[in-house]
Write an enzyme that holds these catalytic residues in place. Structure first.
Site, short mmCIF file in Angstrom:
data_model
loop_
_atom_site.label_atom_id
_atom_site.label_comp_id
_atom_site.label_asym_id
_atom_site.label_seq_id
_atom_site.Cartn_x
_atom_site.Cartn_y
_atom_site.Cartn_z
NE ARG A 26 40.41 38.58 27.89
CZ ARG A 26 40.41 39.35 29.20
NH1 ARG A 26 41.29 38.60 30.00
NH2 ARG A 26 39.84 40.36 29.40
CD GLU A 82 38.40 32.06 30.80
OE1 GLU A 82 37.79 33.12 31.33
OE2 GLU A 82 39.58 32.13 30.49
CG HIS A 137 40.12 34.25 33.60
ND1 HIS A 137 39.76 34.43 32.44
CD2 HIS A 137 40.85 35.63 33.95
CE1 HIS A 137 39.99 35.79 31.85
NE2 HIS A 137 40.49 36.26 32.90
#
Length: 340
Positions: free
Chosen positions: A247, A276, A303
């Site tokens: 993360r 993000e 991601h």
């Protein structure tokens, strides 16, 4: 489903653009509303969950304020369409009687493989080589590009791989590296005194100091926020590489860029960011990766480490099963998150 109307629970998905619709069986009575994207402002989220019994989120945050208001309406369950549930305020859920479920190990196989891909990309300087071949004539001019790179890369047999976060994902990564004949160190929790290190584990500071590769697979929590920052980076070897597939926020991005610029470590790669979607305007990593001095030494992916057929199917089936079993009043057979 006696607590719902004859149409069953109303399910609202907040970020449907990320992956396909959960696979509900035709026998499950429900209504379903999906928003392709939901901005992360509280009022919009509250508005979209106004009539929801179930909220599905992958990355849209559900705050204490949202939970407090929606719990007074109809919201009873938050179904996280992912492994990590750090975007949900669990304390508020417990306080207001909202249950939370997730998809454990949804994409561990894919993420582990992506970690290995990022490792090879930075250790073997694949991105940098690609750009040299297509954007310059150096190969033809010099006859070989070996002199372009600082030092000579080692092989996997010579790597010492430190795994920080020894759950199912961390163990998958460890097993892949073992199969490549690397030495693997499984990190003890940072808060654990070295004298209390468990069998099979290595003290956290020792892992940092002795590893040539560090893989981050630990969940984001208050105890892991900025877990890797200036102090930790200063302990690492100058030829070490750092890979984060966990993360954003676990690695201090500003400190990482400084460590790369100052050659405190050799290279880094990440699939996750503090903010993000990441763009140049909100990410120091993207800005740094564009600099000539860091090209090939800082590799970024958006991601998508989780993205694989097996992951998508497990997310679709498990999320649907979680919701259906909960709606039918089942106590077992769904992945309820412990709110304690």
């Amino acid at each position: 489903m006696s607590s719902f109307s004859h149409t069953g629970p109303h399910i609202v998905r907040l970020d449907g653009h990320i992956s396909p619709v959960p696979h509900f069986p035709p026998t499950f009575t429900h209504t379903y509303t999906s928003y392709d994207r939901t901005p992360p402002d509280t009022q919009t989220i509250i508005s979209r969950l106004a009539d929801a019994n179930v909220a599905i989120t992958t990355r849209v945050p559900i705050s204490a304020e949202t939970i407090a208001i929606c719990a007074k309406r109809k919201l009873k369950l938050i179904a996280v369409h992912a492994i990590g549930y750090d975007m949900v305020d669990l304390k508020a859920c417990k306080e207001h009687g909202i249950k939370v479920c997730n998809v454990p190990a949804a994409s561990n196989e894919a993420v582990a493989e992506h970690a290995i891909a990022l490792f090879f990309a930075v250790r073997r300087r694949v991105v940098d080589m690609h750009n040299l071949v297509i954007n310059t004539n150096e190969w033809a001019e010099k006859g070989s590009l070996a002199s372009h790179f600082d030092g000579v890369p080692v092989t996997c047999r010579q790597e010492v791989v430190g795994i920080i976060g020894v759950g199912e994902l961390g163990n998958r990564v460890a097993n892949i590296f073992r199969s490549l004949n690397s030495t693997v160190l499984l990190s003890e929790r940072p808060s654990c005194p070295p004298a209390s290190t468990r069998p099979g584990r290595t003290p956290f500071v020792t892992v940092l100091a002795e590893s040539t590769v560090i893989i981050i697979t630990v969940p984001l929590a208050p105890t892991t926020l900025n877990l890797i920052s200036t102090t930790e980076l200063s302990l690492m070897k100058p030829d070490a590489v750092l890979i984060n597939v966990a993360r954003g926020g676990i690695v201090d991005e500003v400190a990482l860029v400084k460590a790369l610029w100052n050659r405190k470590i050799a290279a880094a790669a990440t699939d996750v960011f503090v903010e993000e979607p990441a763009v140049s305007e909100n990410s120091v990593l993207i800005k740094a990766a564009k600099e000539d001095a860091l090209k090939g030494r800082l590799v970024l992916s958006p991601h998508l480490a989780w993205f694989a057929r097996s992951s998508v199917e497990k997310l679709r089936v498990t999320t649907a099963t979680n919701i259906e079993v909960w709606a039918r009043g089942g106590d077992e057979g769904w992945n309820m998150v412990d709110l304690e």
